[in-house]
Scaffold this motif. Sequence first.
Motif, PDB file in Angstrom:
ATOM      1  N   ILE A 198       0.689  -1.278  -0.080  1.00 32.44           N
ATOM      2  CA  ILE A 198       0.009  -0.013   0.094  1.00 32.44           C
ATOM      3  C   ILE A 198       0.891   1.088  -0.049  1.00 32.44           C
ATOM      4  O   ILE A 198       0.712   2.119  -0.847  1.00 32.44           O
ATOM      5  CB  ILE A 198      -0.980  -0.052   1.381  1.00 32.44           C
ATOM      6  CG1 ILE A 198      -1.936  -1.122   0.936  1.00 32.44           C
ATOM      7  CG2 ILE A 198      -1.587   1.440   1.193  1.00 32.44           C
ATOM      8  CD1 ILE A 198      -2.753  -1.361   2.366  1.00 32.44           C
ATOM      9  N   SER A 199       2.041   1.339   0.925  1.00 29.94           N
ATOM     10  CA  SER A 199       2.633   2.267   0.978  1.00 29.94           C
ATOM     11  C   SER A 199       3.410   2.552  -0.580  1.00 29.94           C
ATOM     12  O   SER A 199       3.507   3.900  -0.904  1.00 29.94           O
ATOM     13  CB  SER A 199       3.717   2.271   1.818  1.00 29.94           C
ATOM     14  OG  SER A 199       4.784   3.152   2.043  1.00 29.94           O
TER      15      SER A 199
ATOM     16  N   ALA B 138       5.587   6.083  -2.679  1.00 27.89           N
ATOM     17  CA  ALA B 138       6.880   6.012  -3.357  1.00 27.89           C
ATOM     18  C   ALA B 138       7.242   7.048  -4.014  1.00 27.89           C
ATOM     19  O   ALA B 138       8.292   7.465  -4.401  1.00 27.89           O
ATOM     20  CB  ALA B 138       7.068   4.809  -4.068  1.00 27.89           C
ATOM     21  N   SER B 139       6.245   7.646  -4.712  1.00 28.27           N
ATOM     22  CA  SER B 139       6.346   9.108  -5.703  1.00 28.27           C
ATOM     23  C   SER B 139       6.809  10.296  -4.858  1.00 28.27           C
ATOM     24  O   SER B 139       7.405  11.130  -5.639  1.00 28.27           O
ATOM     25  CB  SER B 139       4.950   9.472  -6.333  1.00 28.27           C
ATOM     26  OG  SER B 139       4.110   9.705  -5.410  1.00 28.27           O
TER      27      SER B 139
ATOM     28  N   GLY C 183       7.891   0.810   2.174  1.00 25.34           N
ATOM     29  CA  GLY C 183       7.083   1.228   0.970  1.00 25.34           C
ATOM     30  C   GLY C 183       7.713   2.439   0.168  1.00 25.34           C
ATOM     31  O   GLY C 183       7.590   2.473  -0.917  1.00 25.34           O
ATOM     32  N   VAL C 184       8.480   2.922   1.188  1.00 27.72           N
ATOM     33  CA  VAL C 184       9.177   4.305   0.662  1.00 27.72           C
ATOM     34  C   VAL C 184      10.590   4.178   0.451  1.00 27.72           C
ATOM     35  O   VAL C 184      11.142   4.319  -0.617  1.00 27.72           O
ATOM     36  CB  VAL C 184       8.900   5.422   1.430  1.00 27.72           C
ATOM     37  CG1 VAL C 184       9.720   6.855   1.282  1.00 27.72           C
ATOM     38  CG2 VAL C 184       7.357   5.741   1.501  1.00 27.72           C
TER      39      VAL C 184
ATOM     40  N   ASN D 172       6.763  -1.200  -8.824  1.00 29.82           N
ATOM     41  CA  ASN D 172       7.824  -2.557  -8.740  1.00 29.82           C
ATOM     42  C   ASN D 172       7.776  -3.171  -7.288  1.00 29.82           C
ATOM     43  O   ASN D 172       7.432  -4.331  -7.254  1.00 29.82           O
ATOM     44  CB  ASN D 172       9.168  -2.256  -9.014  1.00 29.82           C
ATOM     45  CG  ASN D 172      10.047  -3.338  -8.533  1.00 29.82           C
ATOM     46  OD1 ASN D 172      10.134  -4.403  -9.379  1.00 29.82           O
ATOM     47  ND2 ASN D 172      11.018  -3.272  -7.969  1.00 29.82           N
ATOM     48  N   SER D 173       7.491  -2.401  -6.254  1.00 30.74           N
ATOM     49  CA  SER D 173       7.694  -2.946  -4.946  1.00 30.74           C
ATOM     50  C   SER D 173       6.299  -3.499  -4.745  1.00 30.74           C
ATOM     51  O   SER D 173       6.120  -4.638  -3.795  1.00 30.74           O
ATOM     52  CB  SER D 173       8.018  -1.961  -3.802  1.00 30.74           C
ATOM     53  OG  SER D 173       9.391  -1.513  -4.090  1.00 30.74           O
ATOM     54  N   ALA D 174       5.022  -2.883  -5.045  1.00 33.22           N
ATOM     55  CA  ALA D 174       3.844  -3.312  -4.842  1.00 33.22           C
ATOM     56  C   ALA D 174       3.612  -4.650  -5.635  1.00 33.22           C
ATOM     57  O   ALA D 174       3.063  -5.694  -4.941  1.00 33.22           O
ATOM     58  CB  ALA D 174       2.776  -2.190  -5.372  1.00 33.22           C
TER      59      ALA D 174
END
Length: 389
Positions: A66-67, A72-73, A119-120, A340-342
Amino acid sequence: MTYKENATISTLACILQTPMLLASVMLVGANAFVLSPILADVAHGLSSEPFRIAWSISAFGAATAISALTLASLNDHMPAGIVLGGAAWLLAIAQALSGMSQGWIGLCLSQALAGLATGVLLPGTYATTAATAPRGREAARLGLVLTGWAMALVLAVPLAALVTQHIGWRSVYALLAGMSALIALGLLWVLKGVPRQTHARTPPWRALRLPGVGLLLGVIFAYMTAFYGSFAFFGQGVRHAFELSAQGAGGFVMAYGLGFGMAGVGLGIIAPPISRSYLLAILIAIAVSYVTWGYALATPASTLMAAFLWGLLNQLGLNALVVSLNRRATEARGAVMGLNSAITYSAVFAGPMMMGPVYANGGFAAVTALAAVFVVLGALASWKLRINT
């Protein structure tokens, strides 16, 4: 703009940039992996059942996904040092709270907070590694940074078991929190002069429309589903084949980590050009390695060699995919690495769930055979890509 081109950054900070980015990956890997070997101890300490403690891993994974999609942006329109350093500080707080948990619910909430930070931190680390590397050296620098995963497997997991045995499981999270705080300070310093990628914040759905990004993410999902689905049953498969204890199976996991880490060091020296043919060859080699697991489990020696090669090839594959994705991200690296992480943490959920019935009916060899199919599908899709070296 590359890192070395910024005159405000000291030479020492330039030198320490890659080690600090590697340390941030190791930090994420350590938080993700340490609970597995100490699960029973944590459950006993919190007067709970192991399966409830394991839910904290799910909470971590869900919060990370979710993060990564929503936050992430930040890496695109805020200075890298502030974003990554701040995320590492938040991870330190989450780990400290994990060590002070009085019940399984508190541990789950603390690990969800750790997921928000991850997530960041993780996509930001990947994006910053590629953005600050000299042109043509992205694969080399990323290869070194990705060895943080291997270091987490080879160093953090055994150390967590040792610390738990002699001091207690809460000390593991205390040590992690201290390490996270130090890394946060280091990131703030070495990335202080790295500029933001853009002043605009790119939402995930816009990043998904960039040419080739959607297809590459599909390849990554197939690749990661194969890996996490197989790795989830790797230890059990080895234990069943050779009637080993959990500690005995750990040596085979270490062989995988050594292969992954050595390949990362090799990439840091060789820096191969990432082309469509290169990516296809690596994916096919990984598919072949999955197919051969049915034979590799014949002896402990062949299994150790297969685990080492699996780790080596997975480093090459992950490196090629992340570099390719970064090159398509232009000024939206943070958003694209967030996607990518999601996708990766979605595969963490989908892989074991999908492979569970397969393992129950056919064993580890059947799991890896299905994994090979996923990787072949990804390889076929990758052939449609146009990757500039």
